[in-house]
Design an enzyme around this catalytic site. Structure first.
Site, short mmCIF file in Angstrom:
data_model
loop_
_atom_site.label_atom_id
_atom_site.label_comp_id
_atom_site.label_asym_id
_atom_site.label_seq_id
_atom_site.Cartn_x
_atom_site.Cartn_y
_atom_site.Cartn_z
N SER A 252 0.82 -1.21 0.00
CA SER A 252 0.00 0.00 0.00
C SER A 252 0.86 1.27 0.00
CB SER A 252 -0.91 0.01 1.23
OG SER A 252 -0.14 0.29 2.37
N THR A 253 0.28 2.34 -0.50
CA THR A 253 0.99 3.62 -0.54
C THR A 253 1.29 4.10 0.88
OG1 THR A 253 0.12 4.21 -2.70
CG2 THR A 253 0.75 6.04 -1.27
N VAL A 255 1.90 2.36 3.68
CA VAL A 255 3.06 1.66 4.25
C VAL A 255 4.33 2.04 3.49
CG1 VAL A 255 4.06 -0.62 4.72
CG2 VAL A 255 1.64 -0.25 5.11
N GLY A 256 4.21 2.19 2.17
CA GLY A 256 5.37 2.58 1.36
C GLY A 256 5.95 3.91 1.82
N CYS A 307 -2.58 -4.61 -8.18
CA CYS A 307 -2.35 -3.15 -8.19
C CYS A 307 -2.63 -2.56 -9.56
CB CYS A 307 -0.91 -2.84 -7.84
SG CYS A 307 -0.44 -3.47 -6.27
N GLU A 404 -8.60 2.58 -4.51
CA GLU A 404 -8.48 1.27 -5.15
C GLU A 404 -9.43 0.29 -4.43
OE1 GLU A 404 -4.55 -0.23 -4.33
OE2 GLU A 404 -4.33 -0.94 -6.36
#
Ligand code: SIN
Length: 503
Positions: A252-253, A255-256, A307, A404
C-alpha cells in the site's frame, strides 16, 4: 533467538490435507529459513484458506531477534558472495533455480492457490510468471556492463562499474505470493546481493517453498533468509538497520511512505511498487469485444486484487449500453468457488476485510445513484467470496472513484470527450497503470502520452511480463522491476579513475 525443533509440518495443525495433494510434500513447510537452516520458532501463527475460512496451516512466527540475526549473517555472506562468484556463476544458479521451479510447477500452484485463493489455472500462470523473472535475470546477470568514459584529464583512464548494493530487505504482498518475490530477489542475486525477506503473513508458504527450491538449486550460503512474522517491528528493522542497504516493497501507498521515511534515516536505496487506481478507457471507436476481453483480464484477474487492475472503467457515451451488455455476458460466465476446483474461474478474496471493502464501495456508490447491473452481494456460505459486480452511472464523488477497490467490482463511468476522460483519468494521486481501447492511431499516440502512469496498455488488458518495466509514478511509487532496468535497482555505480599508467 529461534531454535531448530522437530520436523513437524503444517499438516499437523490443519483441517486441509495439503500434503496428500503434493508430489513433494517437503515443499510445504512451517519453518523459517535463516542462516541456511530450516528453523521452527517457539511461536507460530495460523494461515487461512480463503475459500473455506479454515486454517491451512500454522507457520513459524519470527521475532525481531531472528531478523537481526538474519541481517547480520546476510551482511557477512554478501561480501563473500560477490567476491567468490562471477556473474556467470550467479546466472547459472538462477538458471538452475528456474528449472527447479518449473519442475515443481504443480505443487507450487497448489500451495499458492490454497493460501491465496486464486484459481489453480491462475496460480499456475503466476508460478510461470515468477519463474520467468528468474530466467530473465539469469541472462541479465552476465550483461551488466559499465562504461569506458573519455577523461578530460591527461594520462587518465576513467571507467564505471556496477556493484551490488549489498543487503536487501524485501517486503512482499499476498496477491502474488511467488512473482513478487522472484521479481525482487532474482535481480538481487544476479547483482551479487543478499536478501532478507519478510513474506506476507497471509501467504508465507509459497515463499518458503520457493526457498526450498533455491536451496536445491545450490544457493550460495547465507544470502537468502525468509522469515514469516506477524511482528510489525520486523519491517521497521529492515528499513532502519544500518546493515541493510536497500529496501524493496510492494504494497500500500501508506506503508510505502512510512518505509521510505524510515529508510531515509540511513539513506537506503528504496524501490516502492504501491497502490494504483487504474483508468480503463473505452472510446467509441474501440473494438468492443476486444475491450471486454481486456476488461475481464485486468479487472477480474486474482478476483480484482492486483495493483494494476482496472479500477475506473470510463466508457464513451455512445457505446456505454453496448459495452455494458457485452461485459455483463462475460461476467455472468464467471464461476465462483474454491481455487482448487477445476470449474472455478473466480476465487475468493484474501480475507474478511477485503470483502468488507468491496461491499462498502458498492453500498456507497449505490447510495449516491449508481446502478447494480450484475452481482453486488456476498453469497451465503463459508469463505471470503464476493459476487463479481458491475455498477453503471458511477461518478467521481463515489469512493470507488477515489480509492483502489481491490476486488471484483467493475465500476463503469460515462464520458463525452477525449480531453474530459484524460482529465478524469489523471485526477488521482496514483499513477501505476492505465489502459485504453481505440482504433484511431492519432488518439492512441496522444492518450498514451497524456496518461500520468508508469504503464500503459493500448487495446490490451495484459501488460505484465518479465521483460516489461513494471512500476509507477506519483504516489504509486518509484523504481522499475523486471525488464532491462530491474537489475540496476540492486546495483550502485562506482567510477574508477586511473592516472599516469602510461608514464
Ligand atoms: C501487483 O499487483 O502488484 C502486481 C501485478 C503484476 O505483476 O501484474
Amino acid at each position: 533467538m529461534a531454535s531448530t525443533t522437530s520436523d513437524q509440518t503444517p499438516s499437523d495443525s490443519t483441517s486441509i490435507d495439503v500434503l496428500s495433494k503434493l508430489q513433494d510434500s517437503a515443499l510445504f513447510t512451517d519453518k523459517a529459513y535463516i542462516a541456511d537452516e530450516w528453523i521452527k520458532t517457539g511461536k507460530t501463527f495460523a494461515v487461512c484458506e480463503p475459500s473455506s475460512g479454515t486454517t491451512l496451516g500454522r507457520v513459524s512466527d519470527c521475532t525481531l531477534e531472528d531478523f537481526q540475526r538474519a541481517i547480520s549473517v546476510a551482511s557477512s555472506a554478501q561480501l563473500k558472495f560477490y567476491e567468490q562468484t562471477t556473474a556467470t556463476d550467479r546466472g547459472a544458479f538462477l538458471r538452475s533455480w528456474y528449472e527447479h521451479i518449473i519442475a515443481n510447477v504443480n505443487d507450487l500452484s497448489i500451495i499458492l492457490s490454497l493460501e491465496n485463493g486464486k484459481t489453480l489455472a491462475e496460480a499456475r500462470g503466476e508460478v510461470i510468471y515468477a519463474a520467468n523473472f528468474v530466467s530473465w535475470f539469469a541472462e541479465e546477470a552476465t550483461r551488466s556492463y559499465g562504461h569506458t568514459i573519455p577523461s578530460s584529464m591527461p594520462h587518465t583512464t576513467l571507467i564505471s562499474v556496477k556493484e551490488p548494493v549489498g543487503v536487501c530487505g524485501i517486503i512482499t504482498p499476498w496477491n502474488f505470493p511467488a512473482a513478487m518475490i522472484t521479481r525482487k530477489i532474482a535481480p538481487a542475486f544476479a547483482a551479487g546481493c543478499a536478501v532478507v525477506i519478510k513474506p506476507p503473513s497471509e501467504t508465507p508458504f509459497t515463499a518458503l517453498a520457493l526457498s526450498k527450491l533455491a536451496e536445491k538449486a545450490g544457493i550460495f550460503p547465507g544470502i537468502l533468509h525468509v522469515l514469516p512474522t506477524k511482528d510489525r517491528s520486523a519491517a521497521t528493522e529492515l528499513a532502519t538497520s544500518p546493515l541493510v542497504n536497500k529496501i524493496s516493497f510492494t504494497g500500500s501507498t501508506g506503508v510505502g511512505k512510512m518505509l521510505a521515511k524510515l529508510a531515509a534515516g540511513t539513506l537506503k536505496k528504496v524501490s516502492l511498487e504501491l497502490g494504483g487506481n487504474a483508468p480503463f478507457i473505452v472510446f467509441d471507436d474501440a473494438d468492443l469485444d476486444l475491450a471486454v476481453e481486456g476488461a475481464m483480464i485486468c479487472k477480474f484477474r486474482c478476483s480484482g486484487q492486483t495493483c494494476v487492475c482496472a479500477n475506473r472503467i470510463f466508457v464513451q457515451k455512445g457505446v456505454v449500453a453496448a459495452f455494458t451488455r457485452k461485459l455483463k455476458d462475460a461476467v455472468s460466465d464467471l464461476k465462483m468457488g474454491s481455487g482448487l476446483d477445476p470449474a472455478t474461474t473466480q476465487g475468493p478474496l484474501v480475507n474478511e476485510a477485503a470483502v468488507t471493502k468491496v461491499l462498502e464501495h458498492i453500498e456507497d456508490a449505490v447510495s449516491k445513484g449508481a446502478k447494480v447491473e450484475y452481482g453486488g452481494k456476498r453469497p451465503s456460505g463459508p469463505g471470503f467470496f464476493c459476487e463479481p459486480t458491475i455498477l453503471t452511472s458511477v461518478r467521481s464523488d463515489m469512493n470507488v472513484s477515489q480509492e483502489e477497490t481491490f476486488g471484483p467490482l467493475a465500476a463503469v463511468f460515462e464520458f463525452d470527450t477525449e480531453e474530459e476522460v484524460i482529465e478524469l483519468s489523471n485526477s488521482t494521486p496514483y499513477g501505476l497503470a492505465g489502459y485504453f481501447f481505440s482504433r484511431d492511431v492519432g488518439r492512441c499516440t496522444r492518450v498514451s502520452r497524456k496518461l500520468q502512469v508508469g504503464m500503459v496498455g493500448i487495446n490490451t488488458g495484459k501488460i505484465s511480463a518479465a521483460e516489461a518495466p513494471f512500476g509507477g509514478v506519483k504516489e504509486s511509487g518509484y523504481g522499475r522491476e523486471g525488464s532491462l532496468y530491474g537489475l540496476s535497482e540492486y546495483q550502485v555505480i562506482k567510477s574508477i579513475t586511473t592516472g599516469n599508467l602510461d608514464k
